[in-house]
Design a protein around this motif. Structure first.
Motif, mmCIF file in Angstrom:
data_model
loop_
_atom_site.group_PDB
_atom_site.id
_atom_site.type_symbol
_atom_site.label_atom_id
_atom_site.label_comp_id
_atom_site.label_asym_id
_atom_site.label_seq_id
_atom_site.Cartn_x
_atom_site.Cartn_y
_atom_site.Cartn_z
ATOM 1 N N TYR A 1 -8.551 -3.022 -9.721
ATOM 2 C CA TYR A 1 -8.100 -1.898 -10.538
ATOM 3 C C TYR A 1 -8.803 -1.920 -11.894
ATOM 4 O O TYR A 1 -9.210 -0.885 -12.408
ATOM 5 C CB TYR A 1 -6.590 -1.963 -10.759
ATOM 6 C CG TYR A 1 -5.782 -1.582 -9.553
ATOM 7 C CD1 TYR A 1 -5.694 -2.426 -8.460
ATOM 8 C CD2 TYR A 1 -5.089 -0.380 -9.513
ATOM 9 C CE1 TYR A 1 -4.955 -2.079 -7.356
ATOM 10 C CE2 TYR A 1 -4.342 -0.029 -8.410
ATOM 11 C CZ TYR A 1 -4.287 -0.883 -7.338
ATOM 12 O OH TYR A 1 -3.552 -0.536 -6.242
ATOM 13 N N PRO B 1 -0.188 -2.577 -9.409
ATOM 14 C CA PRO B 1 1.169 -2.839 -8.934
ATOM 15 C C PRO B 1 1.500 -4.326 -9.055
ATOM 16 O O PRO B 1 0.635 -5.165 -8.809
ATOM 17 C CB PRO B 1 1.120 -2.428 -7.459
ATOM 18 C CG PRO B 1 -0.082 -1.579 -7.319
ATOM 19 C CD PRO B 1 -1.028 -1.962 -8.381
ATOM 20 N N ARG C 1 -13.400 2.167 3.108
ATOM 21 C CA ARG C 1 -12.198 1.628 3.751
ATOM 22 C C ARG C 1 -12.683 0.818 4.933
ATOM 23 O O ARG C 1 -13.057 1.353 5.956
ATOM 24 C CB ARG C 1 -11.309 2.772 4.213
ATOM 25 C CG ARG C 1 -10.704 3.515 3.067
ATOM 26 C CD ARG C 1 -9.927 4.702 3.541
ATOM 27 N NE ARG C 1 -10.805 5.791 3.924
ATOM 28 C CZ ARG C 1 -10.353 6.958 4.376
ATOM 29 N NH1 ARG C 1 -9.077 7.153 4.509
ATOM 30 N NH2 ARG C 1 -11.191 7.923 4.697
ATOM 31 N N ARG D 1 -6.564 6.704 -5.419
ATOM 32 C CA ARG D 1 -6.556 8.151 -5.553
ATOM 33 C C ARG D 1 -5.148 8.665 -5.861
ATOM 34 O O ARG D 1 -4.958 9.604 -6.614
ATOM 35 C CB ARG D 1 -7.052 8.774 -4.256
ATOM 36 C CG ARG D 1 -7.218 10.264 -4.329
ATOM 37 C CD ARG D 1 -7.678 10.805 -3.017
ATOM 38 N NE ARG D 1 -6.692 10.527 -1.973
ATOM 39 C CZ ARG D 1 -6.891 10.772 -0.690
ATOM 40 N NH1 ARG D 1 -8.032 11.266 -0.292
ATOM 41 N NH2 ARG D 1 -5.973 10.499 0.207
ATOM 42 N N SER D 2 -4.173 7.987 -5.249
ATOM 43 C CA SER D 2 -2.806 8.441 -5.436
ATOM 44 C C SER D 2 -2.225 8.006 -6.779
ATOM 45 O O SER D 2 -1.495 8.746 -7.414
ATOM 46 C CB SER D 2 -1.968 7.919 -4.273
ATOM 47 O OG SER D 2 -0.645 7.779 -4.632
ATOM 48 N N VAL D 3 -2.573 6.783 -7.211
ATOM 49 C CA VAL D 3 -1.997 6.283 -8.461
ATOM 50 C C VAL D 3 -2.675 6.919 -9.667
ATOM 51 O O VAL D 3 -2.039 7.207 -10.668
ATOM 52 C CB VAL D 3 -2.093 4.743 -8.521
ATOM 53 C CG1 VAL D 3 -1.533 4.216 -9.819
ATOM 54 C CG2 VAL D 3 -1.361 4.122 -7.352
ATOM 55 N N GLN E 1 3.655 9.233 -5.482
ATOM 56 C CA GLN E 1 2.965 10.520 -5.435
ATOM 57 C C GLN E 1 3.655 11.466 -4.455
ATOM 58 O O GLN E 1 3.925 12.624 -4.766
ATOM 59 C CB GLN E 1 1.515 10.301 -5.010
ATOM 60 C CG GLN E 1 0.703 11.571 -4.985
ATOM 61 C CD GLN E 1 -0.471 11.490 -4.027
ATOM 62 O OE1 GLN E 1 -0.704 10.466 -3.387
ATOM 63 N NE2 GLN E 1 -1.214 12.566 -3.919
ATOM 64 N N ILE F 1 -8.320 -1.424 3.524
ATOM 65 C CA ILE F 1 -8.209 -0.107 4.153
ATOM 66 C C ILE F 1 -7.493 0.857 3.223
ATOM 67 O O ILE F 1 -7.845 2.020 3.122
ATOM 68 C CB ILE F 1 -7.444 -0.198 5.482
ATOM 69 C CG1 ILE F 1 -8.027 -1.292 6.350
ATOM 70 C CG2 ILE F 1 -7.488 1.133 6.205
ATOM 71 C CD1 ILE F 1 -7.247 -1.514 7.615
ATOM 72 N N GLY F 2 -6.471 0.351 2.567
ATOM 73 C CA GLY F 2 -5.645 1.254 1.781
ATOM 74 C C GLY F 2 -6.108 1.465 0.355
ATOM 75 O O GLY F 2 -5.663 2.378 -0.315
ATOM 76 N N GLU G 1 -7.309 4.921 -1.038
ATOM 77 C CA GLU G 1 -6.272 5.940 -1.059
ATOM 78 C C GLU G 1 -5.184 5.633 -2.077
ATOM 79 O O GLU G 1 -4.620 6.544 -2.687
ATOM 80 C CB GLU G 1 -5.690 6.096 0.342
ATOM 81 C CG GLU G 1 -6.563 6.995 1.160
ATOM 82 C CD GLU G 1 -6.483 6.715 2.637
ATOM 83 O OE1 GLU G 1 -6.434 7.670 3.405
ATOM 84 O OE2 GLU G 1 -6.474 5.545 3.042
ATOM 85 N N VAL G 2 -4.919 4.356 -2.272
ATOM 86 C CA VAL G 2 -3.946 3.989 -3.291
ATOM 87 C C VAL G 2 -4.457 4.391 -4.661
ATOM 88 O O VAL G 2 -3.740 4.994 -5.459
ATOM 89 C CB VAL G 2 -3.663 2.471 -3.251
ATOM 90 C CG1 VAL G 2 -2.887 2.050 -4.482
ATOM 91 C CG2 VAL G 2 -2.910 2.104 -2.007
ATOM 92 N N ILE H 1 1.635 4.383 -2.848
ATOM 93 C CA ILE H 1 1.368 5.807 -2.610
ATOM 94 C C ILE H 1 2.655 6.632 -2.659
ATOM 95 O O ILE H 1 2.637 7.803 -3.005
ATOM 96 C CB ILE H 1 0.641 5.989 -1.256
ATOM 97 C CG1 ILE H 1 -0.696 5.244 -1.297
ATOM 98 C CG2 ILE H 1 0.383 7.455 -0.956
ATOM 99 C CD1 ILE H 1 -1.494 5.350 -0.045
ATOM 100 N N LYS I 1 -5.527 -4.623 2.886
ATOM 101 C CA LYS I 1 -5.640 -3.978 1.572
ATOM 102 C C LYS I 1 -6.940 -3.230 1.416
ATOM 103 O O LYS I 1 -7.007 -2.230 0.716
ATOM 104 C CB LYS I 1 -5.521 -5.034 0.480
ATOM 105 C CG LYS I 1 -4.101 -5.479 0.364
ATOM 106 C CD LYS I 1 -3.792 -6.156 -0.920
ATOM 107 C CE LYS I 1 -2.339 -6.513 -0.905
ATOM 108 N NZ LYS I 1 -2.049 -7.757 -1.572
ATOM 109 N N ILE J 1 0.841 -1.198 0.000
ATOM 110 C CA ILE J 1 0.000 0.000 0.000
ATOM 111 C C ILE J 1 0.873 1.244 0.000
ATOM 112 O O ILE J 1 0.722 2.131 -0.844
ATOM 113 C CB ILE J 1 -0.924 0.003 1.233
ATOM 114 C CG1 ILE J 1 -1.890 -1.175 1.156
ATOM 115 C CG2 ILE J 1 -1.681 1.314 1.324
ATOM 116 C CD1 ILE J 1 -2.711 -1.362 2.395
#
Ligand code: SF4
Ligand code: SF4
Lengths: 382, 350
Positions: B64, B53, B81, B108-110, A319, B101-102, B105-106, A316, B99, A312
């Motif tokens: 994804y 990933p 989450r 959103r970031s990727v 970024q 939980i994250g 946010e993953v 991130i 996983k 995880i």
């Protein structure tokens, strides 16, 4: 009943201290994990379990061969797999025909820690156990300190090998010091020891890199192919913010004026990863920003193969790295990590950092030289 | 009132399979349009594998793909989450895979150019979120869609009711299970068996998002039915029995969805009422690496009911898997006929 525990980098000294303080005489200090350890561990482990499982299993097998019968191990009711290490290892070792007993310590719960330790001690009362634990956590502060000094001095020493010798002695001193007053004195004597005995080269201008990631991997040199030493030998100062103290340092936790580094970095990480999801995921993200603000040059992020929380943070981190202009090198580590490939990637990363630093400095200089002009214009330009 | 409904996208993967009645009802009742991504297929999978990933597990890689499939069609995503096993009592300690939980946010970031993601955080396990917190989240999400609090209330009520009904519908009762174990009833529509033959009884265990996704599980249910097998899934198992088995462990099995799996396996290893167990494992899945090892060690200690573990990932070939399944079923048949012969002999010459 000889007791043993997993080898855990410099924390091995902490565990040894703890057992000694609890009055145990029959301690089998685990050997440094070798090739054989990794092989043994891998042979009997599930295929895609995370790497620390394999190494600790291998360590246990070797300790059992040496006659250990009690295995101390962390256990928890946490987010990731760590709490299942001992139950699965227990089944595996039972099937291998060993005769032993597991001592799982629920490290997330301070009361449970004290309770378990009391049972394992040499007939101690709760108060005595707490004292022993207190000595341990204070000593843990010093092993962290020695680690920090070691990774700093080793990069700038003039005679190779002096730092390691001093650090080795420092660890011995920590383990052997008795009495709270003497232990507290270490705070002064340890840095002095390094200062006095190690000749440093002041002309150097070393890079600074923080090493973050899953705690076992960043602590255990046998697993991370000794990344600290490699970086030090390339002339880089490094530091590891991860620490066991977030679990055992009750003194710090209770003191409202002191804050563990972890709390700071979790706070910073919140906008990117809001909640704890096990491992050191939040810390890895927060620390990247933390060290950027501190003016460090780069981060090396280590994580074991298939580690869930770190995947995880790994996803991130790009970024963060972009947003804060902080280079991060993420490396997956497992028991077959090739040294050659590892080294090349580290060297390439350091080259990049040197170049980046040059550029940043040039930019700063040009900025400085243009700055008076601007103010001149704004003041008199009307 | 806006003429256009807000389109909420829900990826058809991972927890969707557990909570879809609740989620879809909730948003529909609020007056939003719910768009669920299509069923997993080859194209979706290829996209998923190329953008996810590398080290991720197959199931979350597929997630994804599902997110991407919705990208241009929706105004916002709903990706909670979620860090506890479920709602209500008995979930105070157990968590689900980190996983979940994250994930939001993953993503959103990727992929910074994705539409807005609604990502409430809910955890009964560590943060002791109770009913109140749950309602608070529902209201804060609901207020994005409607200003009428009563509408939100009815939406929550209906959502919870549907979820409850869904659970009741999947899970069978202990009574039914015992009848099935005695071969008195069938759980699925008639398996393909020759006249007069009794179908084999096999338990399929695995995560619900693997079992219910035909593409991911390589249509294993269909295959088994066509081979004359009547199967029970770990999802269908009565919860009491699973919890009962958990008491025999000397540690707390804190991955909620792994409890089902291990509980089911332990139950059948113990009761020996079925012919075989099939365990679907996702490659590089954290909980499965532990659960798989536990199951295989347990089955080695109680070998009467054979256990086959199949590891699935994006490279799994269908042909290879077919042969393994067929061989397994043949083996079960042979064992069964030998057992029956033995019993008959015992009856004939006591
Ligand atoms: S943090 Fe990662 S490596 Fe450590 S136990 Fe959890 S999954 Fe394994
Ligand atoms: S439980 Fe396993 S398969 Fe599911 S998301 Fe987590 S790692 Fe992936």
């Amino acid at each position: 009943m000889p007791i043993t525990f997993p080898h855990f980098g410099s924390l091995t000294y902490v565990f040894e201290t703890l057992l000694r303080e609890l009055g145990r005489k029959d301690i089998i200090v685990p050997n440094k994990p070798s090739k054989r350890t990794a092989e043994l561990g891998t042979r009997y482990s599930p295929e895609f379990v995370c790497t620390p499982f394999k190494i600790t299993l291998g360590t246990f097998i070797e300790a059992l061969e040496r006659g250990a019968t009690e295995l101390g191990m962390g256990g928890c009711n946490a987010y990731c797999r760590f709490g299942y290490y001992w139950p699965v290892q227990k089944l595996i070792l039972e099937d291998l025909g060993y005769d032993f007993r597991f001592v799982p310590i629920d490290y997330e719960d301070p009361l449970a820690i004290v309770r378990t330790l009391k049972n394992e001690s040499d007939g101690f009362s709760y108060l005595q156990t707490l004292r022993a634990l207190q000595k341990t956590w204070v000593k843990n502060r010093f092993t962290d300190l020695v680690d920090k000094l070691r990774y700093e001095y080793r990069a700038i020493e003039t005679v190779k090998g002096t730092t390691d010798r001093v650090a080795e002695r420092a660890f011995k001193t920590i383990v052997e010091t008795k009495g709270m007053i003497n232990i507290r004195k270490l705070k002064k004597t340890l840095p002095l020891m390094f200062e006095k005995e190690i000749e440093i080269d002041n002309s150097l201008d070393p890079l600074k890199i923080a090493i973050i990631g899953e705690i076992y991997v960043v602590f255990e040199p046998a697993l991370n192919v000794d990344v600290h030493r490699r970086l030090n030998e390339l002339g880089v100062i490094c530091e590891t913010p991860a620490s066991l103290r977030r679990f055992i340092d009750i003194g710090y936790k209770l003191n409202p004026f002191l804050k563990l580094h972890r709390e700071v970095s979790v706070k910073i990480a919140e906008p990117y990863l809001g909640y704890r999801c096990g491992g050191e995921a939040q810390e890895s993200i927060g620390d990247t920003i933390f060290y950027k603000n501190k003016g460090w040059d780069g981060m090396v992020h280590l994580y074991p193969f298939t580690c869930m929380p770190e995947i995880i943070s790994r996803s991130i981190l790009p970024q963060i790295s972009k947003e804060y202009d902080m280079p991060v090198l993420s490396l997956v580590v497992d028991e077959q990590t090739g040294e050659a490939g590892f080294q090349t990637r580290l060297e390439a990363f350091i080259d990049l950092l040197y170049r980046k630093r040059e550029k940043d400095r040039e930019r700063k200089i040009t900025k400085k030289s243009t700055k008076p002009n601007v103010s001149f214009q704004t003041v008199y330009g009307v | 009132m806006a003429s256009q409904k807000i389109k909420v996208g829900i990826p058809r993967a991972l927890l969707y399979y557990k909570f879809f009645p609740m989620w879809t009802t909730f948003f529909k009742e609020l007056g939003a349009e719910v768009i669920v991504s299509p069923k997993t297929n080859k194209i979706l999978k290829d996209v998923a594998v190329s953008i996810a990933p590398d080290e991720d597990c197959y199931s979350s890689k597929l997630y994804y793909g599902h997110v991407m499939a919705l990208k241009d069609k929706v105004d916002c995503y709903f990706i909670p989450r979620f860090s506890s096993g479920g709602f209500g009592k008995g979930h105070e300690k157990n968590v689900s895979c980190p996983k979940f939980i994250g994930l939001a946010e993953v993503l959103r970031s990727v992929f910074p150019d994705l539409p807005e993601i609604i990502m409430p955080y809910f955890s009964t396990a560590k943060n002791n979120h109770g009913k109140l917190k749950f309602l608070k989240y529902c209201f804060s999400i609901g207020s994005k869609f409607t200003k009428n609090p009563f509408k939100i209330r009815t939406a929550i009520k209906k959502a919870l009711k549907n979820q409850k009904e869904h659970y009741q519908q999947i899970q069978i009762s202990v009574d039914e299970l015992q009848k099935w174990e005695r071969s008195e009833i069938l759980l699925n529509e008639a398996p393909n068996v020759e006249e007069g033959d009794v179908p084999l009884k096999v338990a399929i265990v695995g995560h619900s998002y693997v079992l219910n996704d035909p593409y991911q599980s390589i249509e294993i249910m269909k295959k088994l039915t066509s081979h004359g097998v009547d199967c029970i899934t770990s999802e269908q198992m009565p919860r009491e029995l699973v919890e009962h088995q958990m008491k025999f462990l000397d540690f707390n099995m804190y991955f909620e969805y792994e409890r089902e799996i291990i509980g089911t396996v332990m139950h059948f290893l113990e009761s020996k009422t079925i012919d075989g167990i099939l365990h679907l494992i996702i490659f590089s899945c954290g909980p499965d690496s532990i659960g798989g090892e536990l199951c295989s060690r347990f089955s080695r200690r109680k070998p009467e009911v054979p256990l086959l573990q199949l590891v699935i990932d994006e490279h799994t070939g269908e042909a290879g898997l077919n042969t393994r399944i067929e061989a397994f079923i043949d083996m079960l048949r042979r064992r069964k006929s030998i057992k029956e012969k033995k019993i008959r002999r015992k009856i004939e010459c006591p």
